[in-house]
Scaffold this motif. Structure first.
Motif, short mmCIF file in Angstrom:
data_model
loop_
_atom_site.label_atom_id
_atom_site.label_comp_id
_atom_site.label_asym_id
_atom_site.label_seq_id
_atom_site.Cartn_x
_atom_site.Cartn_y
_atom_site.Cartn_z
N GLY A 232 0.97 3.74 89.71
CA GLY A 232 1.23 4.86 90.38
C GLY A 232 1.07 6.32 89.66
O GLY A 232 1.05 7.25 90.24
N ALA A 233 1.25 6.13 88.28
CA ALA A 233 0.99 7.50 87.50
C ALA A 233 -0.37 7.99 87.28
O ALA A 233 -0.57 9.04 87.16
N VAL A 234 -1.19 7.16 87.74
CA VAL A 234 -2.83 7.50 87.83
C VAL A 234 -3.63 7.31 88.93
O VAL A 234 -4.80 7.83 88.79
N THR A 303 0.76 17.68 88.54
CA THR A 303 2.24 17.92 88.27
C THR A 303 3.17 16.87 88.61
O THR A 303 2.82 15.84 89.47
N SER A 304 3.87 16.50 87.55
CA SER A 304 5.07 15.41 87.65
C SER A 304 6.33 16.28 87.45
O SER A 304 6.62 16.88 86.43
N GLY A 305 7.39 16.03 88.34
CA GLY A 305 8.64 16.52 88.24
C GLY A 305 9.84 15.53 88.70
O GLY A 305 9.43 14.43 89.35
N SER A 347 -5.59 14.02 83.65
CA SER A 347 -4.35 15.11 84.06
C SER A 347 -3.40 14.49 84.61
O SER A 347 -2.17 14.67 84.40
N ASP A 348 -3.70 13.44 85.54
CA ASP A 348 -2.55 12.67 86.23
C ASP A 348 -1.50 11.87 85.11
O ASP A 348 -0.58 11.91 85.36
N GLY A 349 -2.26 11.01 84.18
CA GLY A 349 -1.56 10.32 83.40
C GLY A 349 -0.77 11.35 82.40
O GLY A 349 0.40 10.96 82.01
N LEU A 350 -1.26 12.38 81.94
CA LEU A 350 -0.62 13.36 81.15
C LEU A 350 0.64 13.89 81.66
O LEU A 350 1.74 14.12 80.96
N SER A 351 0.41 14.16 82.82
CA SER A 351 1.69 14.89 83.34
C SER A 351 2.93 14.12 83.12
O SER A 351 3.89 14.57 83.10
N THR A 352 2.69 12.84 83.78
CA THR A 352 3.94 11.90 83.47
C THR A 352 4.19 11.64 82.24
O THR A 352 5.56 11.68 81.70
N ALA A 353 3.23 11.21 81.33
CA ALA A 353 3.70 11.13 79.69
C ALA A 353 4.29 12.50 79.23
O ALA A 353 5.38 12.36 78.62
MG MG Z 1 0.96 11.36 86.94
#
Ligand code: MG
Ligand code: AMP
Length: 395
Positions: A232-234, A303-305, A347-353
């Motif tokens: 889900g994070a990527v 963006t992750s929030g 970018s998607d993985g990094l925002s979560t991390a």
């Molecule tokens: Mg993500």
């Protein structure tokens, strides 16, 4: 017990697209004009699947991968734009169906999860082989903060329901023992990936042809008993990568902005030469933005929030980004993280991390990947990398 849940529509607020030329063509309820957050851009009356381009780019709003997809496409003619837009939607749906979903029996992740604990493991497609390798690298670099083996824990928390239509009235906070038990199935250090020539004899229920494997070297995945992948994070990051390839194959498309909830892709440019303008949502008021990114050409903004997917019980917010150390929503001084870089998947993985790591470690990690990062902190302060400062303007 007081419960709130957010529907999939909330994902729209994860970022706000601001692109000149949208204003009079009806980009839908979530694209907001430069006149200020809260103001609707255009009439906001585009139902899913309906596109318009009365005076500018082709624009449409639809749903895929559990989120609302907004497309703005500049092409030589409307037919091309419409065609590309339809292809993009099919690409997203196929990605969900064939690769990423843990719920659909047709998907690779579902089938790999079903073979957890088996001796034969699961032969991955080239696409998922590459994806998992990137995820493992991010796991290592983030010191375990990012971990795609958390599936059993995310299911225990029932995170997917928080974004669904079914509601969360019967949500119960998982007990400590259940969390510990689920957590014991996790850990990217415990999965095995073995290189293999996929021309070898396929195994029952694990046909390379079905997995999109085509006689090259691929990875065979061995998940220990009980471990379940959750990508889900990527997922949307991989989608952005595939959309870039799709757009590059269409020379008649000169520019596009595609928003997938918390992930936004900009591509090419506008006919009038003005830059893309992407708003970053204000976690304290998701109808507002904290500021605008001014971008030229192809970028991925993820963006992750804690406001994207959550449930509130007795005034406590339980959000969807879990700390692999505790198996619970990450306790963080961060409300939202935005990553800006060329690569969608990272970018998607990094925002979560980075949400879990916080600004200090998160900035270092982002720098390792050549990415720019912006953190909205719980005291309202904004921290950002030098490169981000160049293109961000505070509201
Ligand atoms: Mg993500
Ligand atoms: P995002 O919205 O991109 O930050 O991704 C959040 C989603 O990734 C969640 O809904 C979970 O499915 C999954 N997830 C939650 N915590 C983690 C984590 N620590 N590492 C990797 N994936 C996670």
């Amino acid at each position: 017990m007081k419960l709130f849940f957010r529907t999939v529509m909330t994902a729209l607020a994860a970022a706000i697209i601001l692109c000149c030329g949208c204003a009079d063509t009806g980009a839908g309820r979530t694209a907001q004009s430069e006149n200020g957050p809260g103001a609707e851009d255009g009439k906001g009356d585009s139902p899913p699947g309906v596109g318009k381009n009365s005076a500018g780019p082709w624009q449409c709003v639809d749903t895929a991968m559990g989120t609302v997809v907004q497309q703005t496409i500049y092409a030589a003619d409307q037919e091309t734009a419409q065609d590309v837009s339809a292809q993009a939607m099919e690409l997203l749906r196929e990605l969900e169906r064939e690769r990423i979903s843990w719920r659909l029996e047709t998907s690779e992740v579902y089938r790999a999860n079903a073979l957890a604990g088996s001796e034969e493991g699961f032969l991955l497609s080239e696409e998922l082989s590459g994806l998992l390798e990137s995820c493992l690298l991010l796991w290592e670099r983030s010191e375990g903060a990012f971990d795609v083996t958390l599936g059993t824990v995310t299911r225990l928390w029932d995170i997917d329901r928080w974004a669904g239509e079914s509601g969360t009235e019967d949500f119960r906070i998982p007990g400590k023992a259940a969390v510990e038990q689920a957590l014991s199935t996790c850990g990217s250090d415990r999965l095995r990936l073995v290189e293999e020539d996929s021309a070898a004899e396929p195994e029952e229920g694990n046909d390379p042809a079905e997995s999109g494997v085509s006689g090259e070297t691929h990875l065979r995945l061995f998940l220990p008993e009980g471990m379940q992948l959750d990508l889900g994070a990527v997922g949307k990051g991989l989608a952005m990568e595939k959309l870039i390839t799709l757009l590059e194959e269409r020379p008649n498309v000169s520019g596009a902005v595609i928003s997938l909830g918390g992930s936004i892709l900009t591509y090419g440019g506008k006919p009038d030469g003005t830059p893309w303008r992407v708003g970053i949502v204000d976690p304290f008021d998701t109808s507002e933005s904290v500021g605008i990114l001014t971008l030229e050409g192809q970028w991925c903004v993820s963006t992750s929030g804690d406001y994207e997917r959550y449930v509130e019980v007795d005034g406590v917010r339980y959000h969807h980004i879990l700390d692999p150390k505790t198996g619970a929503p990450a306790a963080s001084d961060v409300r939202g993280v935005t990553i800006l870089m060329k690569d969608g998947l990272v970018s998607d993985g990094l925002s979560t991390a980075c949400y879990i790591l916080g600004p200090e470690k998160g900035m270092t990690l982002a720098e390792e990947y050549g990415a720019e990062a912006l953190f909205v902190m719980s005291d309202g302060k904004i921290e950002m990398s030098e490169g981000m400062k160049q293109c961000f303007m505070k509201r």
